[in-house]
Design a protein around this motif. Sequence first.
Motif, PDB file in Angstrom:
ATOM      1  N   SER A   1       0.807  -1.219   0.000  1.00 56.50           N
ATOM      2  CA  SER A   1       0.000   0.000   0.000  1.00 56.50           C
ATOM      3  C   SER A   1       0.841   1.271   0.000  1.00 56.50           C
ATOM      4  CB  SER A   1      -0.926   0.007   1.223  1.00 56.50           C
ATOM      5  OG  SER A   1      -1.841  -1.068   1.171  1.00 56.50           O
TER       6      SER A   1
ATOM      7  N   GLY B   1      -4.647  -5.942  -2.086  1.00 52.39           N
ATOM      8  CA  GLY B   1      -4.885  -5.148  -0.899  1.00 52.39           C
ATOM      9  C   GLY B   1      -6.271  -4.527  -0.927  1.00 52.39           C
ATOM     10  N   GLY B   2      -6.688  -3.986   0.212  1.00 51.28           N
ATOM     11  CA  GLY B   2      -7.937  -3.242   0.277  1.00 51.28           C
ATOM     12  C   GLY B   2      -9.197  -4.065   0.372  1.00 51.28           C
TER      13      GLY B   2
ATOM     14  N   THR C   1      -3.330  -0.579   3.843  1.00 48.70           N
ATOM     15  CA  THR C   1      -4.090   0.655   3.664  1.00 48.70           C
ATOM     16  C   THR C   1      -4.165   1.459   4.954  1.00 48.70           C
ATOM     17  OG1 THR C   1      -5.430  -0.459   1.990  1.00 48.70           O
ATOM     18  CG2 THR C   1      -6.301   1.582   2.899  1.00 48.70           C
TER      19      THR C   1
END
Length: 221
Positions: free
Chosen positions: A13, A146-147, A200
């Motif tokens: 991130s 990610g996320g 994140t």
Amino acid sequence: MQQALRIAPSILSADFARLGEEVRAIDTAGADYIHVDVMDGHFVPNLTIGPMVVKALRPWSAKPFDVHLMIAPVDPYVAAFAEAGADILTVHPEAGPHLHRTIQLIKAQGKKAGVSLNPATPVEVVDPILDELDLVLVMSVNPGFGGQSFLSSALRKIEALRARIDATGRTIDLEVDGGITVETARACRDAGADLLVAGTSSFAGGPEAYAGNLRRLRGED
């Protein structure tokens, strides 16, 4: 015995245009480990970095490099990542035919060894090798990006692994990766986790926000 909660920010991130500076900034902000997600576009549906990037980042932080190998086959790359500067190498049971041999290979490089459990991988997989491990990683999302949102089913897995780890009497990190926010960090800690991967939530807001992000994830703010 459960350890104090620690945070391993995932550089997935970070700003890749200035990755070295990002690693130094998150280290200075109070990161406990630097988490490096290695993906091959085959074992998981994403492609990230290789040993050369790990080697290039190594001078930017003295913190342990927690390298998560989401690649298959994994054995041919263990030595390269070890030589590049990884301190911990974590592999998936599904990434090779002989998990115990892979763990031995990591140990032969003088590195700490971890095993990562995907959401559909049962906790029983670690039972025959738990005494060989330094870390068990619970994926609270399906690996690859990610996320993603946290899968609450991971909490039962964390609880089961906490009991197994405590029964060994050894110091083994119980790490969780995926969808970590202030709220899910608290739930993971309460379930027994002592190390959280946060991408994140760690890197949000730019370098001036990193220290506060890490404190909130630990429950200190």
